[in-house]
Design an enzyme around this catalytic site. Sequence first.
Site, mmCIF file in Angstrom:
data_model
loop_
_atom_site.group_PDB
_atom_site.id
_atom_site.type_symbol
_atom_site.label_atom_id
_atom_site.label_comp_id
_atom_site.label_asym_id
_atom_site.label_seq_id
_atom_site.Cartn_x
_atom_site.Cartn_y
_atom_site.Cartn_z
ATOM 1 N N ASP A 127 4.953 3.090 2.504
ATOM 2 C CA ASP A 127 3.832 2.632 3.316
ATOM 3 C C ASP A 127 3.804 1.101 3.245
ATOM 4 O OD1 ASP A 127 1.371 2.684 4.745
ATOM 5 O OD2 ASP A 127 0.290 2.533 2.844
ATOM 6 N N ASP A 185 0.592 -1.426 4.334
ATOM 7 C CA ASP A 185 -0.696 -1.949 3.867
ATOM 8 C C ASP A 185 -1.183 -1.170 2.648
ATOM 9 O OD1 ASP A 185 -1.889 -3.915 6.122
ATOM 10 O OD2 ASP A 185 -0.741 -2.314 7.083
ATOM 11 N N ASP A 225 -0.786 4.624 -0.323
ATOM 12 C CA ASP A 225 -2.121 4.554 -0.916
ATOM 13 C C ASP A 225 -3.197 5.269 -0.110
ATOM 14 O OD1 ASP A 225 -1.951 2.499 1.180
ATOM 15 O OD2 ASP A 225 -3.954 1.929 0.488
#
Length: 247
Positions: free
Chosen positions: A27, A29, A202
């Site tokens: 991922d 961000d 996240d």
Amino acid sequence: MDSSLVSRRPPPLVSMLQGGPVALFLDFDGTLVELASGPDAIEPAPDLAGRLQKLAERLEGRCALISGRAVKDIERHLGALPTAAAGSHGSDRRGANGEALGPGPTGLPLAIEARLRAYAAHNGLEYEHKPHGGALHYRQSPERGEEAREFARDLAGACGWAVQEGKCVIELVAENAGKGEAVLAFMNEPPFVGARPYFIGDDLTDEAGFKMCEGLGGAGVLVGERENTCARFRLEDVDAVHAWLDL
């Protein structure tokens, strides 16, 4: 799975590589770059693209970014990407050579986008146009989050689109968009075929990637803490991700 049970760090990457080919799906961000007040306010580490190139070389090309951002938006912050990538929640897939894999993302009909823009303007939220849909950001007005989620769900349901929720953002996307589908698509392409896949992320949208990797013999790695995650391992924050990847 409760996040209190996900306390184990993943084994060192070097030891994992000794056990056979490994594929990493990252991922962006909140994983490779710190979250910021808005999508344009991020501050990537210096020469992050060059560091990712070295990581991809260690993995013999079995490394891909999978992000809710468009690929072009990531490149606007990093420069040309040296790895495979799937932007727009996995619907815009490209190989490391930049060639498209699949038909690409489906944009929002203008009438739906107009309603999202009007809602954002009326409620003091930030609207972000994306190739695969549209996003309402409420990080600056968290008290409006639940109302924004309800509006987006109602609009998506009425128009045949789907909703993706993240940290202080809610997006309307095509029903076939998802990070799990992106992982599966890459795993069917060289050089990913036959590797053990690991997804590091996240956000809630990364759970589909965790689940897909688990089903393909790998695992998910959660960045931070969250209850009810499919991840088997955890890293504390962005700095811990960089350290584990040796970026």
